[in-house]
Structures are given as structure tokens and as C-alpha cells.
Design a protein around this motif. Sequence first.
Motif, mmCIF file in Angstrom:
data_model
loop_
_atom_site.group_PDB
_atom_site.id
_atom_site.type_symbol
_atom_site.label_atom_id
_atom_site.label_comp_id
_atom_site.label_asym_id
_atom_site.label_seq_id
_atom_site.Cartn_x
_atom_site.Cartn_y
_atom_site.Cartn_z
ATOM 1 N N PHE A 25 -14.659 -6.605 -3.071
ATOM 2 C CA PHE A 25 -13.525 -7.204 -2.267
ATOM 3 C C PHE A 25 -13.905 -8.417 -1.587
ATOM 4 O O PHE A 25 -13.000 -9.078 -0.621
ATOM 5 C CB PHE A 25 -13.325 -6.134 -1.039
ATOM 6 C CG PHE A 25 -12.611 -4.966 -2.155
ATOM 7 C CD1 PHE A 25 -11.449 -4.515 -2.082
ATOM 8 C CD2 PHE A 25 -13.545 -3.902 -2.473
ATOM 9 C CE1 PHE A 25 -10.697 -3.588 -2.939
ATOM 10 C CE2 PHE A 25 -13.180 -2.841 -3.019
ATOM 11 C CZ PHE A 25 -11.840 -2.576 -3.233
ATOM 12 N N LEU A 28 -12.556 -13.306 -0.143
ATOM 13 C CA LEU A 28 -11.038 -12.892 -0.494
ATOM 14 C C LEU A 28 -10.539 -14.143 -0.873
ATOM 15 O O LEU A 28 -10.558 -15.238 -0.606
ATOM 16 C CB LEU A 28 -10.249 -12.526 0.975
ATOM 17 C CG LEU A 28 -11.022 -11.541 1.792
ATOM 18 C CD1 LEU A 28 -10.185 -11.291 3.115
ATOM 19 C CD2 LEU A 28 -10.477 -10.067 1.029
ATOM 20 N N TRP A 30 -6.864 -15.770 -1.349
ATOM 21 C CA TRP A 30 -5.575 -15.420 -0.690
ATOM 22 C C TRP A 30 -4.473 -15.125 -1.487
ATOM 23 O O TRP A 30 -3.809 -14.074 -1.237
ATOM 24 C CB TRP A 30 -5.380 -16.736 0.142
ATOM 25 C CG TRP A 30 -4.878 -17.971 -0.898
ATOM 26 C CD1 TRP A 30 -5.875 -18.980 -1.267
ATOM 27 C CD2 TRP A 30 -3.652 -18.235 -1.276
ATOM 28 N NE1 TRP A 30 -5.073 -19.882 -1.906
ATOM 29 C CE2 TRP A 30 -3.672 -19.524 -1.988
ATOM 30 C CE3 TRP A 30 -2.325 -17.664 -0.944
ATOM 31 C CZ2 TRP A 30 -2.529 -20.008 -2.602
ATOM 32 C CZ3 TRP A 30 -1.348 -18.224 -1.828
ATOM 33 C CH2 TRP A 30 -1.512 -19.439 -2.506
ATOM 34 N N VAL A 33 -4.813 -11.412 -3.031
ATOM 35 C CA VAL A 33 -4.627 -10.445 -1.917
ATOM 36 C C VAL A 33 -3.184 -10.308 -1.692
ATOM 37 O O VAL A 33 -2.241 -9.104 -1.554
ATOM 38 C CB VAL A 33 -5.224 -10.878 -0.442
ATOM 39 C CG1 VAL A 33 -4.417 -9.953 0.704
ATOM 40 C CG2 VAL A 33 -6.433 -11.020 -0.495
ATOM 41 N N LYS A 36 -1.845 -8.514 -4.614
ATOM 42 C CA LYS A 36 -1.725 -7.029 -4.470
ATOM 43 C C LYS A 36 -1.054 -6.336 -3.486
ATOM 44 O O LYS A 36 -0.425 -5.300 -3.256
ATOM 45 C CB LYS A 36 -3.285 -6.798 -4.071
ATOM 46 C CG LYS A 36 -4.233 -6.926 -5.193
ATOM 47 C CD LYS A 36 -5.617 -6.524 -4.878
ATOM 48 C CE LYS A 36 -6.647 -6.771 -5.585
ATOM 49 N NZ LYS A 36 -8.216 -6.584 -5.515
ATOM 50 N N VAL A 37 -0.685 -7.060 -2.177
ATOM 51 C CA VAL A 37 0.281 -6.651 -1.056
ATOM 52 C C VAL A 37 1.655 -6.418 -1.756
ATOM 53 O O VAL A 37 2.292 -5.448 -1.695
ATOM 54 C CB VAL A 37 0.314 -7.559 -0.186
ATOM 55 C CG1 VAL A 37 1.440 -7.200 0.903
ATOM 56 C CG2 VAL A 37 -1.085 -7.656 0.565
ATOM 57 N N SER A 118 -2.991 1.219 1.387
ATOM 58 C CA SER A 118 -3.717 -0.031 1.170
ATOM 59 C C SER A 118 -5.199 0.499 0.622
ATOM 60 O O SER A 118 -5.777 -0.304 -0.216
ATOM 61 C CB SER A 118 -3.862 -0.793 2.248
ATOM 62 O OG SER A 118 -4.491 -0.160 3.423
ATOM 63 N N THR A 133 -11.020 -8.240 -10.500
ATOM 64 C CA THR A 133 -11.001 -7.471 -9.395
ATOM 65 C C THR A 133 -10.721 -6.143 -9.315
ATOM 66 O O THR A 133 -10.265 -5.803 -10.221
ATOM 67 C CB THR A 133 -10.013 -8.428 -8.546
ATOM 68 O OG1 THR A 133 -9.685 -7.720 -7.092
ATOM 69 C CG2 THR A 133 -8.682 -8.329 -9.301
ATOM 70 N N LEU A 137 -6.133 -2.671 -2.907
ATOM 71 C CA LEU A 137 -5.979 -3.521 -1.832
ATOM 72 C C LEU A 137 -6.945 -4.072 -0.962
ATOM 73 O O LEU A 137 -7.473 -5.341 -0.947
ATOM 74 C CB LEU A 137 -4.566 -3.521 -1.173
ATOM 75 C CG LEU A 137 -4.248 -4.239 0.035
ATOM 76 C CD1 LEU A 137 -3.792 -5.748 -0.749
ATOM 77 C CD2 LEU A 137 -2.993 -3.996 0.736
ATOM 78 N N ALA A 138 -7.676 -3.032 -0.479
ATOM 79 C CA ALA A 138 -8.653 -3.178 0.574
ATOM 80 C C ALA A 138 -9.557 -2.039 0.458
ATOM 81 O O ALA A 138 -8.999 -0.791 -0.028
ATOM 82 C CB ALA A 138 -8.350 -3.488 1.883
#
Length: 446
Positions: A25, A28, A30, A33, A36-37, A118, A133, A137-138
Motif C-alpha cells: 500500500f 501511494l 494518487w 487511490v 479505488k475510492v 475501505s 496493487t 482501498l487501505a
Amino acid sequence: MTVQIALPHVLAATAPPYEPTLLDFYPLIWWMVLLKVAAVFIFLLLTTIFMIWAERRVIGRMQNRPGPNRAGPYGLLQPIADALKLPLKEDIIPATADRLIFIAAPILSGAVAFVAFSIIPVGGNVSIFHHYTPLQLADLPVAVLLVLAMSSIGVYGIVLAGWSSGSPYSLLGALRSAAQVISYEIAMGLAFVAVFLYAGSLSTTAIVTAQIHVWYCGPLIVSFVIYLFTMVGETNRLPFDLPEGEGELVAGYHTEYSSMKFAMFYLAEYINMTTVAALATTLFLGGWRAPWPISLWSGANVGWWPVLWFLIKVFILLFCYIWLRGTLPRVRYDQLMAIGWKILIPVSIVWLLLVATVRAWRLDRHSAAPYVVFGLVIVLILALITMWDSAAQQRAARFAAAEETDLAEAGTTEPATGFPVPPLDLPHYHGVGIGNETSSKEVTGA
């Protein structure tokens, strides 16, 4: 002579490791991220739409009725029609309500519902635009605690909604929800501890990795069953939907809400259902790993296939939600509290002591301490069983004595049969006012 050092992020960009770790992870990216959000947001919205449709169709079949079948083929457009209808409803705010808190409460409930998902791993490492990846998400070293934290914060939205509405029915529903979430969150947390002891981590990625050989629903079957009870109580679903008991509270904490504010509570409920089902899959059902015998195929847990296994497990648990709603009646509030405090929490504590003893014995078989603790746990279990049996016998004796007293006062030896009803002693039952139009109107209020 030159030495080349391969950094973790360089390796992640060239070849996928078999098992994701926390290092995957970082650093990061951007746009990754944001992607994924957006994927999590769209997935939760689509799952909510599908669940609303599936719940109506499945319960319709259970109750021998068709369910939605007018809007679109098989009624598939019915949830979309509802979503379009709700914003067009009149947005009413009671005159006695606290406007700021009244508006903020549904936003709070909906926001934390999205955040909790998440940390759920949907799959292993995949290539997205030539970057490997994890499909997650996290992740955090204490990721599971984030779900408990979001659950605790989410109940603030319910409590504030009931308090700010200025309605006694809404306030009662909010108080019910606070007591219910506290009761069942304790048992849920204790069910998690057994998983942490076996996996040696609170990271959801590490927990899924630890289930590579055996899913925890087997060795930790008691924790799994306890979690199934608590996840229904945490999401306020039948038979534990006491905060929304329409029979006595009109609609509970959201009685005074309409339009998009009501839709936010509705959305939060279904997202929370998806989150707790996904968490059960992650902690007890191997996460995104393929079930046996599909797992015998070498490519079952590689690439995008794990997403399919994950979704199958989650939707099976969501179907169980629908099954419970169409099968079981709502329990009484005292029964709800008794299940949480008198059954789930004591069983969780005893089971946790037993699991901890077994883990300590496996790690250090040369020490006598695990044997001593194991003996104390067995003694505690026997003592609890004896106490419960003694209490049950005492209750039965008290009920028998009270029944004999009632029969003696009634002057009979035969127990009453049928459902107890209040005495029919209203005036018109005894002929008062019959034949007199004025008296009849006074009695009936016609």
C-alpha cells in the motif's frame, strides 16, 4: 562491482507478490487511490440497489406474492424508481427540531458506512494500468478496529437523529439503538479477539493470508456463530430491528425524516449490511480465497478470479439477512437484551479463555501454566452451566407457585387456556347506551 537494491515499490511495479502485505500500500499513487475510492463507492451503491430489489423479490416468493414486477423486466428498475422518487418528496423539518443536528445526523450515518468498507480486501494483487496493487482501498496494522470505531460513530447519527427531532417516538428509538449497539458490539469485539489470536495480527490482509490452509469458521466456529448474531443486531435488522419498531414507535429514530435525509438512513443500513457481511467473509470464510474443491485449481486465487469468490460469499450472507426477515418475527426488547448480555457475552468470554489457552499450549508445550489455565476454564464452564441450570429451576418454581396462587384466587384448579386478553368491561359490553343514540355516541366517540 555494483550492487542493485530493489525497493518494494519497484518490485510492486514489475512482478506481483503471491500474498499482499502492508508494504503493497506504499508508496501511494494518487490516481490509484482515487480509482479505488470510486470503485468502492460505486460497488456499495450498486449492491444497495441490488439488495433492495432482491429483498422484495425473495420475500415476495416466501410470502407467495410476486414482488416488484412492473418497473422494468422482473421489476429491476423499481429501486431506481424509488431513488428518483425520494429526492422529489417534500423535505420537512419539524418546528421543534434542532436544524443543524437534524440535518447532520443522516450525513454522519451515511459517511461512516462508506468509510468502514475501505479496509476490506476484495482480492489479491492485480495489474491495473501496468501497476500491481491489492484490490483493497487501505490497510492498517489495526484495520479491524476501524470497523468497530465506525460502527460506534455510526450510532451517533441515530442517537442525534432521535434527539434532534423533538419527537418522543424518535427519542425512544434512538435510546433503543444506543443500548442495542453497546450490547452487541461487546460480543462482536470478543468474537474478533479469537481471530486475532489465531492470525497474530489485526490487519485484514494478514488475516486473509493466515487462512491459506484452513478457514477460521472451522476452528473458531463459536466465534463465527456469535458474530452472525451480533452482525444482525449491529445493523438493526429483523429479528433485532427494535430501534425501528413500527408497531410501538411509528418508525423509530427516523420518524420525522423525509426525502433525501430518510434516503441517507436507508442507504446507511444497506451499506452496513454489506460491510458486516464482507467482514465475516474476511475474518471467518477465507476472504477472497476460493472454496474447496475450486482451490485445487492453481489459478483459482490469481488475478481477478478472487473477486468472484469474494462476491459469492458476501451475497450468500446477504441472502441470509433476507431469509431472516421473511422468516422470524421481531423479538421483545427484554429478549434482545437477554440474548446480548446473558448469552452472547458470557459465552464469548469463556470461549475466548479456551482459545487463548489452546494457543498458549501450542506455542509452549513445556510450561505447566497452560494446563492450569485450561483446568480453570473447564471449572468456570461447569460453574456457569450449574448456575444457569439452578437459575432456570428457580424461575420454574416461582412461575409454578405464582400460577397456583392465581388459580386459588380464581377458585379453580384448571389452568386457563388460550391467549390472555384484557377484561372486556367497557360500558357498551354490558348493554349501557344500547338503544340510546346520545349514550352510544358518548361511549364510542362516533
